[in-house]
Design a protein around this motif. Sequence first.
Motif, PDB file in Angstrom:
ATOM      1  N   GLY A 167       0.780  -1.229   0.000  1.00 15.65           N
ATOM      2  CA  GLY A 167       0.000   0.000   0.000  1.00 15.65           C
ATOM      3  C   GLY A 167       0.808   1.274   0.000  1.00 15.65           C
ATOM      4  N   PHE A 168       2.133   1.198  -0.041  1.00 16.61           N
ATOM      5  CA  PHE A 168       2.962   2.404  -0.089  1.00 16.61           C
ATOM      6  C   PHE A 168       2.947   2.985  -1.494  1.00 16.61           C
ATOM      7  CE2 PHE A 168       4.838  -0.007   3.472  1.00 16.61           C
ATOM      8  CZ  PHE A 168       4.781   0.963   4.460  1.00 16.61           C
TER       9      PHE A 168
ATOM     10  N   GLU B 177      10.241   3.808  -3.956  1.00 17.37           N
ATOM     11  CA  GLU B 177      11.492   3.916  -4.697  1.00 17.37           C
ATOM     12  C   GLU B 177      12.487   4.782  -3.939  1.00 17.37           C
ATOM     13  OE1 GLU B 177      10.328   5.426  -8.436  1.00 17.37           O
ATOM     14  OE2 GLU B 177       9.722   3.460  -9.245  1.00 17.37           O
ATOM     15  N   LYS B 178      12.003   5.892  -3.361  1.00 12.57           N
ATOM     16  CA  LYS B 178      12.888   6.796  -2.628  1.00 12.57           C
ATOM     17  C   LYS B 178      13.432   6.114  -1.372  1.00 12.57           C
ATOM     18  CE  LYS B 178      13.043  11.446  -0.667  1.00 12.57           C
ATOM     19  NZ  LYS B 178      12.276  12.690  -0.401  1.00 12.57           N
ATOM     20  N   ALA B 179      12.590   5.355  -0.692  1.00  9.48           N
ATOM     21  CA  ALA B 179      13.023   4.661   0.517  1.00  9.48           C
ATOM     22  C   ALA B 179      14.087   3.628   0.201  1.00  9.48           C
ATOM     23  CB  ALA B 179      11.825   4.010   1.194  1.00  9.48           C
TER      24      ALA B 179
ATOM     25  N   THR C 201      18.039   3.970   1.491  1.00  7.37           N
ATOM     26  CA  THR C 201      18.549   2.931   2.403  1.00  7.37           C
ATOM     27  C   THR C 201      19.565   2.014   1.729  1.00  7.37           C
ATOM     28  OG1 THR C 201      16.657   1.524   1.824  1.00  7.37           O
ATOM     29  CG2 THR C 201      16.431   2.934   3.779  1.00  7.37           C
ATOM     30  N   GLY C 202      19.971   2.354   0.505  1.00  8.05           N
ATOM     31  CA  GLY C 202      20.994   1.550  -0.191  1.00  8.05           C
ATOM     32  C   GLY C 202      20.500   0.205  -0.638  1.00  8.05           C
ATOM     33  N   ASN C 203      19.211   0.120  -0.899  1.00  5.33           N
ATOM     34  CA  ASN C 203      18.622  -1.123  -1.381  1.00  5.33           C
ATOM     35  C   ASN C 203      18.942  -2.297  -0.447  1.00  5.33           C
ATOM     36  OD1 ASN C 203      17.450  -0.041  -3.751  1.00  5.33           O
ATOM     37  ND2 ASN C 203      19.473  -0.038  -4.739  1.00  5.33           N
TER      38      ASN C 203
ATOM     39  N   ALA D 210      14.413  -2.313   5.839  1.00  6.37           N
ATOM     40  CA  ALA D 210      15.091  -1.024   5.965  1.00  6.37           C
ATOM     41  C   ALA D 210      14.256   0.079   5.326  1.00  6.37           C
ATOM     42  CB  ALA D 210      16.487  -1.106   5.331  1.00  6.37           C
ATOM     43  N   ALA D 211      13.666  -0.192   4.156  1.00  2.00           N
ATOM     44  CA  ALA D 211      12.848   0.820   3.481  1.00  2.00           C
ATOM     45  C   ALA D 211      11.604   1.150   4.311  1.00  2.00           C
ATOM     46  CB  ALA D 211      12.448   0.323   2.103  1.00  2.00           C
TER      47      ALA D 211
END
Length: 238
Positions: free
Chosen positions: A14-15, A21-23, A27-29, A34-35
Motif C-alpha cells: 500500500g505504499f 522507490e525513494k526509501a 537505504t541503499g537497497n 530497511a525501506a
Amino acid sequence: MAELTALESLIEMGFPRGRAEKALALTGNQGIEAAMDWMMELVAQKQREREEREEREALERERQRRRQGQELSAARQRLQEGEMRRAAEERRREKAEELAARQRVREKIERDKAERAKKYGGSVGSQPTPPATEPGPVPSSPSQEPPSKREYDQCRIQVRLPDGTSLTQTFRAREQLAAVRLYVELHRGEEPGGGQDPVQLLSGFPRRAFSEADMERPLQELGLVPSAVLIVAKKCPS
C-alpha cells in the motif's frame, strides 16, 4: 531482480510507488525492512512536526486572546474615565449656569429698583420703611421670633401658579421678594420687558397681597422663613 521484488512488495503493502522507490534508494537497497523503517520514521517525523506546529499555533492563539482581553479591559477603563470626565464637566456646566442665572436675577432686581426710582422720582431705599411696622406679631413673642430669624439663612418657597402647577425653589433668607417674582416670571416663559402682564404674589394663609414696596423687603422680614407657600395671580394693569 531482487530490487524489483522489494519495490513490488512495498507497492502491494500500500505504499506509494514514488515513496517506495525513494526509501529503497536512500537505504541503499538493503531490503524491504530497511525501506519500511525509513518510511515509518518519515511518517513519525511529519507527525511530530504537525504536533509542534499545532502547539505553536495554540500558543499564538492564547497570546492573541490575552492581548485582546487586555485591549478590551483598557478600552473599558478609557470609556469609564471618559464618562466620569463628561459627568464632571456636566456638573461644572450646570453649576456655572445656576450661578449665571442667579446673577441675572440680581441684575434684574437692580434694574427694577433703578426703574422704579426713576419712575417715582424718589429713593428706592426709602420705600420699604413705612411698611416696616406691618408684621405685628414680632413684639408679642420676643422669646421665639428673634432666634428663628438668626437660625435660618435659607428659605424654601413653593409658588402655586394659576394653571394649577407649582414651582419650588430655595432662596437666601435675606433675598428680596422681588427675586421670587423674577424667578416665577422666568420659569413661566415670560421674557422681561416682553409686554406680558406682571404677576401679583399673594400669601397662602392668611391671604395677603404683596405690594411693590414689599418687593424690596427681605423674605426674612416678610415672615416667609424657613418656608412658605405663595400664590400667583394676574395683576390688573394700572
